[in-house]
Design an enzyme around this catalytic site. Structure first.
Site, PDB file in Angstrom:
ATOM      1  N   ASN A   1       0.853  -1.187   0.000  1.00 52.51           N
ATOM      2  CA  ASN A   1       0.000   0.000   0.000  1.00 52.51           C
ATOM      3  C   ASN A   1       0.898   1.251   0.000  1.00 52.51           C
ATOM      4  O   ASN A   1       1.704   1.433   0.919  1.00 52.51           O
ATOM      5  CB  ASN A   1      -0.898  -0.040   1.250  1.00 52.51           C
ATOM      6  CG  ASN A   1      -1.806   1.164   1.357  1.00 52.51           C
ATOM      7  OD1 ASN A   1      -1.380   2.280   1.117  1.00 52.51           O
ATOM      8  ND2 ASN A   1      -3.043   0.952   1.743  1.00 52.51           N
TER       9      ASN A   1
ATOM     10  N   HIS B   1       0.976   6.233   1.853  1.00 50.72           N
ATOM     11  CA  HIS B   1       1.724   7.203   2.652  1.00 50.72           C
ATOM     12  C   HIS B   1       2.882   7.858   1.909  1.00 50.72           C
ATOM     13  O   HIS B   1       3.465   8.826   2.390  1.00 50.72           O
ATOM     14  CB  HIS B   1       2.110   6.599   3.999  1.00 50.72           C
ATOM     15  CG  HIS B   1       0.877   6.300   4.803  1.00 50.72           C
ATOM     16  ND1 HIS B   1      -0.037   7.281   5.106  1.00 50.72           N
ATOM     17  CD2 HIS B   1       0.356   5.146   5.264  1.00 50.72           C
ATOM     18  CE1 HIS B   1      -1.051   6.750   5.756  1.00 50.72           C
ATOM     19  NE2 HIS B   1      -0.842   5.448   5.859  1.00 50.72           N
TER      20      HIS B   1
ATOM     21  N   HIS C   1      -5.718   3.559  -1.482  1.00 49.08           N
ATOM     22  CA  HIS C   1      -7.037   3.911  -0.948  1.00 49.08           C
ATOM     23  C   HIS C   1      -7.368   5.320  -1.429  1.00 49.08           C
ATOM     24  O   HIS C   1      -6.738   6.283  -0.989  1.00 49.08           O
ATOM     25  CB  HIS C   1      -6.992   3.842   0.583  1.00 49.08           C
ATOM     26  CG  HIS C   1      -8.308   4.106   1.247  1.00 49.08           C
ATOM     27  ND1 HIS C   1      -8.461   4.024   2.616  1.00 49.08           N
ATOM     28  CD2 HIS C   1      -9.527   4.427   0.759  1.00 49.08           C
ATOM     29  CE1 HIS C   1      -9.722   4.300   2.925  1.00 49.08           C
ATOM     30  NE2 HIS C   1     -10.380   4.554   1.806  1.00 49.08           N
TER      31      HIS C   1
ATOM     32  N   ARG D   1      -9.468   7.973  -0.811  1.00 42.38           N
ATOM     33  CA  ARG D   1     -10.427   8.403   0.210  1.00 42.38           C
ATOM     34  C   ARG D   1     -11.329   9.503  -0.339  1.00 42.38           C
ATOM     35  O   ARG D   1     -10.937  10.265  -1.215  1.00 42.38           O
ATOM     36  CB  ARG D   1      -9.677   8.937   1.443  1.00 42.38           C
ATOM     37  CG  ARG D   1      -8.920   7.880   2.223  1.00 42.38           C
ATOM     38  CD  ARG D   1      -8.265   8.526   3.432  1.00 42.38           C
ATOM     39  NE  ARG D   1      -9.269   9.151   4.270  1.00 42.38           N
ATOM     40  CZ  ARG D   1      -9.839   8.554   5.332  1.00 42.38           C
ATOM     41  NH1 ARG D   1      -9.458   7.364   5.716  1.00 42.38           N
ATOM     42  NH2 ARG D   1     -10.756   9.185   6.026  1.00 42.38           N
TER      43      ARG D   1
ATOM     44  N   ARG E   1      -7.160  12.786   0.987  1.00 45.78           N
ATOM     45  CA  ARG E   1      -6.049  13.299   1.796  1.00 45.78           C
ATOM     46  C   ARG E   1      -4.690  12.771   1.346  1.00 45.78           C
ATOM     47  O   ARG E   1      -3.672  13.372   1.651  1.00 45.78           O
ATOM     48  CB  ARG E   1      -6.269  13.017   3.280  1.00 45.78           C
ATOM     49  CG  ARG E   1      -6.116  11.585   3.690  1.00 45.78           C
ATOM     50  CD  ARG E   1      -6.009  11.457   5.203  1.00 45.78           C
ATOM     51  NE  ARG E   1      -7.263  11.749   5.871  1.00 45.78           N
ATOM     52  CZ  ARG E   1      -7.678  11.094   6.960  1.00 45.78           C
ATOM     53  NH1 ARG E   1      -6.936  10.141   7.493  1.00 45.78           N
ATOM     54  NH2 ARG E   1      -8.813  11.386   7.523  1.00 45.78           N
TER      55      ARG E   1
ATOM     56  N   GLU F   1      -8.797   0.409  -2.742  1.00 43.39           N
ATOM     57  CA  GLU F   1      -9.634   0.435  -1.533  1.00 43.39           C
ATOM     58  C   GLU F   1     -10.562   1.630  -1.648  1.00 43.39           C
ATOM     59  O   GLU F   1     -10.132   2.732  -2.011  1.00 43.39           O
ATOM     60  CB  GLU F   1      -8.772   0.599  -0.283  1.00 43.39           C
ATOM     61  CG  GLU F   1      -7.911  -0.594   0.015  1.00 43.39           C
ATOM     62  CD  GLU F   1      -7.006  -0.330   1.210  1.00 43.39           C
ATOM     63  OE1 GLU F   1      -7.093   0.747   1.833  1.00 43.39           O
ATOM     64  OE2 GLU F   1      -6.189  -1.198   1.506  1.00 43.39           O
TER      65      GLU F   1
ATOM     66  N   THR G   1      -8.275   3.767   8.594  1.00 42.07           N
ATOM     67  CA  THR G   1      -9.481   2.939   8.688  1.00 42.07           C
ATOM     68  C   THR G   1      -9.529   2.285  10.073  1.00 42.07           C
ATOM     69  O   THR G   1      -8.606   1.583  10.458  1.00 42.07           O
ATOM     70  CB  THR G   1      -9.442   1.859   7.585  1.00 42.07           C
ATOM     71  OG1 THR G   1      -9.060   2.489   6.374  1.00 42.07           O
ATOM     72  CG2 THR G   1     -10.787   1.207   7.419  1.00 42.07           C
TER      73      THR G   1
ATOM     74  N   GLU H   1     -11.138  -9.365   3.284  1.00 37.75           N
ATOM     75  CA  GLU H   1      -9.844  -9.018   3.867  1.00 37.75           C
ATOM     76  C   GLU H   1     -10.096  -8.886   5.363  1.00 37.75           C
ATOM     77  O   GLU H   1     -10.900  -8.042   5.794  1.00 37.75           O
ATOM     78  CB  GLU H   1      -9.295  -7.705   3.288  1.00 37.75           C
ATOM     79  CG  GLU H   1      -7.973  -7.324   3.955  1.00 37.75           C
ATOM     80  CD  GLU H   1      -7.212  -6.229   3.232  1.00 37.75           C
ATOM     81  OE1 GLU H   1      -7.239  -6.192   1.987  1.00 37.75           O
ATOM     82  OE2 GLU H   1      -6.591  -5.408   3.934  1.00 37.75           O
TER      83      GLU H   1
ATOM     84  N   HIS I   1      -3.854  -4.407   7.765  1.00 38.76           N
ATOM     85  CA  HIS I   1      -3.979  -3.261   8.655  1.00 38.76           C
ATOM     86  C   HIS I   1      -3.100  -3.427   9.897  1.00 38.76           C
ATOM     87  O   HIS I   1      -3.300  -4.342  10.681  1.00 38.76           O
ATOM     88  CB  HIS I   1      -5.415  -2.971   9.091  1.00 38.76           C
ATOM     89  CG  HIS I   1      -5.613  -1.501   9.340  1.00 38.76           C
ATOM     90  ND1 HIS I   1      -5.185  -0.893  10.494  1.00 38.76           N
ATOM     91  CD2 HIS I   1      -6.105  -0.523   8.562  1.00 38.76           C
ATOM     92  CE1 HIS I   1      -5.437   0.390  10.419  1.00 38.76           C
ATOM     93  NE2 HIS I   1      -5.988   0.648   9.254  1.00 38.76           N
TER      94      HIS I   1
END
Ligand code: PXP
Length: 240
Positions: free
Chosen positions: A7, A10, A43, A45, A49, A70, A101, A151, A190
């Site tokens: 992922n 970030h 993801h 969102r 962000r 996601e 999340t 998941e 996660h």
């Protein structure tokens, strides 16, 4: 072998801190693939962000592995996914004020809505997974929606310590068995990091883990030395 989905959200968080175009999460994704990632997860969102629409389109074009998007279960996001056509989509709950999340998707309380969204995307050839807590009722509801996979939210396991962590691990292993027994593909993710991932990776029914923050955090630390050397060399060239 278990698949690793990296992922890169970030990397985009760091970019958005300056609202410029580096570091590019798509470039990071291509390097992650080169290093062995079996898939890239992002993801998008609703508050945008970190990941932006441009990132998902470009990733879809340039990725040589598979792209897992996601997303929240909303009409706008379903329409976006239909236009990008990622290989996989993962429905997650979303609250604007959350740091990340926080819990699994409550499929039990919104079966019809989730089923409709699953059918729309799977009708376009996108494999859908539902990000849920390791609870039998959620697994059964997920099965009813026709989703390809679940998941399992590993956050509670990651946040727990000692006997509480062992209990969370048992719950995840049990949930994975139940889900696989129902014919669902089982993923996890996660909060996983270099210290807590092994017991989860040993659960035989889990075929894919999606890991983000710990990998990007480690990349920042192990990359500092080279980044500083390169800047220092450049400065030394200007004024030996
Ligand atoms: N899986 C899902 C469904 C997520 O929402 C996230 C966080 O975006 C992850 C995996 C990755 O979590 P982490 O960044 O803690 O590794």
């Amino acid at each position: 072998m278990i698949r690793l989905g990296v992922n890169v959200d970030h990397v985009a968080t760091l970019r958005q801190a300056r609202m410029i175009d580096v570091p590019d999460p798509v470039e990071a994704a291509l390097i992650a693939e080169h290093a062995g990632a079996d898939g890239i997860t992002v993801h998008l969102r609703e508050d945008r962000r970190h990941i932006q629409e441009r990132d998902v389109y470009l990733l879809r074009e340039r990725s040589r592995s598979k792209v897992n998007l996601e997303m929240a279960v909303t009409t706008a996001m379903v329409a976006f996914a239909e236009s990008v056509k990622p290989n996989d989509a993962c429905f997650v709950p979303e609250k604007r004020e959350e740091l990340t999340t926080e819990g699994g998707l409550d499929v039990v309380s919104q079966r019809a809505r989730v089923k409709e969204a699953v059918e729309r995307l799977q009708g376009r050839g996108i494999h859908v997974s539902l990000f849920i807590d390791p609870k039998p009722a959620q697994i059964e509801a997920a099965k009813e929606t026709g989703a390809h996979a679940i998941e399992i939210h590993t956050g509670s396991y990651c946040n727990a310590a000692g006997p509480a962590r062992a209990k969370e691990l048992d719950a995840i292993a049990g949930a994975a068995r139940v889900a696989r027994g129902l014919g669902l593909e089982v993923h996890g993710g996660h909060g996983l990091n270099y210290e807590n991932v092994l017991p989860i990776a040993r659960i035989p029914e889990i075929v894919e883990l999606n890991i983000g923050h710990s990998i990007i955090a480690r990349a920042v630390i192990v990359g500092i030395e080279q980044a500083v050397r390169e800047m220092k060399e450049l400065l030394n060239r200007a004024r030996p």
